[in-house]
Design a protein around this motif. Structure first.
Motif, PDB file in Angstrom:
ATOM      1  N   TYR A  75       4.893   0.223  -3.510  1.00 57.52           N
ATOM      2  CA  TYR A  75       4.219  -1.079  -3.453  1.00 57.52           C
ATOM      3  C   TYR A  75       5.092  -2.083  -2.699  1.00 57.52           C
ATOM      4  CZ  TYR A  75       1.264   1.185  -6.874  1.00 57.52           C
ATOM      5  OH  TYR A  75       0.408   2.069  -7.498  1.00 57.52           O
ATOM      6  N   ARG A 109       4.484  -4.406  -0.335  1.00 60.91           N
ATOM      7  CA  ARG A 109       4.045  -5.795  -0.174  1.00 60.91           C
ATOM      8  C   ARG A 109       4.217  -6.583  -1.462  1.00 60.91           C
ATOM      9  NH1 ARG A 109       0.557  -2.751   3.069  1.00 60.91           N
ATOM     10  NH2 ARG A 109       0.489  -3.429   5.254  1.00 60.91           N
ATOM     11  N   THR A 110       3.954  -5.939  -2.570  1.00 54.26           N
ATOM     12  CA  THR A 110       4.186  -6.596  -3.857  1.00 54.26           C
ATOM     13  C   THR A 110       5.644  -6.976  -4.011  1.00 54.26           C
ATOM     14  OG1 THR A 110       2.353  -5.453  -4.956  1.00 54.26           O
ATOM     15  CG2 THR A 110       4.151  -6.232  -6.365  1.00 54.26           C
ATOM     16  N   GLU A 134      -1.775  -1.793  -8.158  1.00 58.68           N
ATOM     17  CA  GLU A 134      -2.790  -1.590  -7.118  1.00 58.68           C
ATOM     18  C   GLU A 134      -3.531  -2.895  -6.844  1.00 58.68           C
ATOM     19  OE1 GLU A 134      -3.672   1.247  -5.316  1.00 58.68           O
ATOM     20  OE2 GLU A 134      -1.846   2.151  -6.134  1.00 58.68           O
ATOM     21  N   GLU A 140      -1.065  -5.427  -5.122  1.00 63.25           N
ATOM     22  CA  GLU A 140      -0.791  -5.020  -3.735  1.00 63.25           C
ATOM     23  C   GLU A 140      -1.974  -5.353  -2.837  1.00 63.25           C
ATOM     24  OE1 GLU A 140       1.907  -2.756  -0.998  1.00 63.25           O
ATOM     25  OE2 GLU A 140       2.138  -3.811  -2.907  1.00 63.25           O
ATOM     26  N   ALA A 141      -3.183  -5.096  -3.309  1.00 63.68           N
ATOM     27  CA  ALA A 141      -4.375  -5.385  -2.512  1.00 63.68           C
ATOM     28  C   ALA A 141      -4.534  -6.883  -2.279  1.00 63.68           C
ATOM     29  CB  ALA A 141      -5.611  -4.816  -3.193  1.00 63.68           C
ATOM     30  N   VAL A 174      -2.137  -9.253  -2.401  1.00 65.64           N
ATOM     31  CA  VAL A 174      -1.068  -9.732  -1.521  1.00 65.64           C
ATOM     32  C   VAL A 174      -1.379  -9.380  -0.077  1.00 65.64           C
ATOM     33  CG1 VAL A 174       1.351  -9.419  -0.894  1.00 65.64           C
ATOM     34  CG2 VAL A 174       0.729  -9.710  -3.294  1.00 65.64           C
ATOM     35  N   THR A 175      -1.903  -8.178   0.138  1.00 71.36           N
ATOM     36  CA  THR A 175      -2.229  -7.728   1.492  1.00 71.36           C
ATOM     37  C   THR A 175      -3.274  -8.624   2.152  1.00 71.36           C
ATOM     38  OG1 THR A 175      -1.710  -5.433   0.923  1.00 71.36           O
ATOM     39  CG2 THR A 175      -3.122  -5.774   2.836  1.00 71.36           C
ATOM     40  N   GLU A 176      -4.225  -9.107   1.362  1.00 68.14           N
ATOM     41  CA  GLU A 176      -5.268  -9.971   1.932  1.00 68.14           C
ATOM     42  C   GLU A 176      -4.851 -11.435   1.987  1.00 68.14           C
ATOM     43  OE1 GLU A 176      -8.372 -11.118  -1.606  1.00 68.14           O
ATOM     44  OE2 GLU A 176      -8.400  -9.017  -0.975  1.00 68.14           O
ATOM     45  N   ARG A 226      -7.885  -6.881 -10.604  1.00 70.49           N
ATOM     46  CA  ARG A 226      -8.048  -7.733  -9.426  1.00 70.49           C
ATOM     47  C   ARG A 226      -9.060  -8.846  -9.690  1.00 70.49           C
ATOM     48  NH1 ARG A 226      -9.793  -5.426  -3.553  1.00 70.49           N
ATOM     49  NH2 ARG A 226     -11.782  -5.132  -4.661  1.00 70.49           N
TER      50      ARG A 226
END
Length: 481
Positions: free
Chosen positions: A84, A86-87, A161, A164-165, A167-169, A475
């Motif tokens: 992970y 990006r986290t 999960e 991470e999703a 942060v990615t966006e 999320r």
């Protein structure tokens, strides 16, 4: 980790319903319909693969420090940063004590934070008959197999999960979000206590705390179709008591009546024949009320008047099965017995360990006093072992925090009934009750009875679909807090 219970046998109460009884009103249902959680952008197979990797790292807890594979725990922490990235680039991470992890995700406001909890230590597998290598992390037919798949690496992965999703966006939460990952929950360790101490020192009082606990189950209530998502508001206390009897001993060819083992056996039998009384409590009443609204005909009437029928319902639950019984009374389990070390030598000392789960409304002190009264033999010594605790406070279910968690559960599982729940086991989250009145225990996975039965047992597993939807729950929650 902690499995939800089942209610059964309640149909026998239908004839006892009174027409003028009032409804239980303290706990409210989730409210109006919500938009289903969006699962787009969450990689189900990728999450399963990452969970499988973490299962392959055997982070087995032990009360003996020398028996812990510290290298495995260190390897797990390192692997998290790689799985992970990006986290770990966006959140601040610190290690507390031997390996508890605390992450801070800074929000846009200074509103009180949300704390998401999980633990990455697991229980041993020795003596269990596994059909697969428990640490191979096998993925077969849409299922991830291995120790920790549900308890509790699965929840940890669902949290990461989701983060991470987001942060990615480029998402930033409204309030700070803290991730508290324990390394010694299975041995009632200190990791969570260190996290609470850190919060206290920094003057932080969480808005809400969410840890493992209840789950999404089917067939929990008689006559209630489909799924029920049970959110834990409290957990029972815990206590270990050692019963000890002594005798002069001697050769087994010349025994005397009433020796140490015989007196110990009488004490155990007395406790078995005189269990603690069954009583309803507010949390179970709230659970019955919330789920019972969806039962048909006579059963709905029974559930709707559960507060008036409390004593009768408590007796029914006490007879409905081992798990339902645990909801309404303090339970006593004999987990160890010890006598003579030789087959032909009388025991000079006989011992039994009682593992006790204390019901709401009772305390360690009141429990020990009742044990003494029931045993009624001053030659049986009661030794209270370290680590006991009274039941946790009951968290609020009339506020924004509970409504938000319930709405997220409803979004992830649109067909589920959301109900409060009493955990009959202990979790790390009990420590956060010192600084927060909104501590909830909910594992956002749709699990079968067979999967629940495998917790702390052989063939622990989780479906990829359940893991995927659990990440969707987290999320959705993070987007709405």
């Amino acid at each position: 980790m902690r499995r939800p219970t089942a209610l059964a046998g309640t149909a026998a109460l239908a004839a006892a319903v009174g027409a003028t009884a009032r409804r239980v009103s303290r706990f409210r249902p989730a409210g109006t319909a919500v938009e289903p959680a969006d699962l787009a952008g969450l990689d189900a197979d990728g999450a399963a693969g990452r969970l499988a990797e973490l299962i392959r790292i055997p982070t087995v807890s032990s009360r003996g420090r020398s028996e812990i594979d510290q290298e495995a725990f260190a390897r797990f922490r390192t692997r998290l940063t790689e799985l992970y990235p990006r986290t770990h680039a966006a959140l601040e991470r610190e290690q507390l004590g031997d390996g508890a992890l605390l992450y801070r995700w800074r929000g846009r406001t200074d509103e009180p934070p949300l704390v998401l909890m999980a633990h990455y230590d697991v229980v041993p597998v020795e003596g269990q008959d596994w059909s697969r290598d428990p640490f191979a992390g096998l993925i077969e037919d849409g299922v991830v197999h291995g120790r920790g798949a549900i308890d509790d690496k699965g929840y940890l992965v669902a949290i990461l999960e989701a983060v991470e999703a987001l942060v990615t966006e480029g998402f930033t939460p409204r309030r700070d979000v803290w991730l508290s990952f324990g390394n010694d929950e299975e041995v009632t360790g200190v990791g969570a206590q260190l996290a609470v101490a850190a919060f206290t020192e920094r003057g932080i009082r969480p808005w809400a705390v969410l840890d493992e606990g209840g789950a999404v189950v089917t067939g929990m209530f008689p006559g209630v179709p489909g799924q029920v998502a049970v959110v834990g508001l409290a957990e029972k206390g815990r206590l270990d008591v050692e019963l000890v009897t002594t005798d002069a001993g001697g050769h087994a060819s010349s025994p005397l009546p009433g020796g140490a083992p015989a007196r110990l056996a009488k004490a155990i039998t007395a406790l078995d024949e005189h269990p603690f009384p069954a009583r309803m409590n507010d949390v179970v009443l709230g659970m019955v009320d919330a789920a019972g609204r969806h039962a048909p005909g006579p059963l709905r009437a029974v559930f709707a008047h559960a507060d008036v029928l409390g004593p009768v319902l408590a007796r029914v639950l006490a007879r409905a099965g081992r798990e339902a019984n645990a909801l309404v009374r303090t339970t006593v389990a004999v987990t160890r017995l010890e006598g003579s070390k030789a087959t032909n030598v009388l025991a000079t000392t006989a011992k039994a360990n009682l593992n006790i789960r204390i019901a709401l409304g009772e305390t360690v002190a009141s429990t020990v006093e009742r044990l003494r009264q029931v045993i009624g033999d001053p030659t049986v010594e009661l030794r209270v072992l370290a680590g006991g605790a009274d039941p946790s406070p009951v968290s609020r279910a009339d506020n924004e925090a509970y409504a938000t968690v319930a709405a997220a559960a409803k979004a992830a599982y649109p067909d589920a009934v959301v109900a409060p729940y009493l955990m009959v086991q202990a979790s790390d989250s009990r420590h956060f009750a010192e600084i927060c009145d909104s501590v909830y225990r909910f594992m956002p996975f749709d699990v079968t009875r067979e999967e629940l039965a495998a917790l702390h047992a052989a063939d622990e597993r989780i479906s990829i679909a359940a893991l995927h939807r659990g990440a969707g729950f987290v999320r959705h929650l993070l987007r709405t807090v």
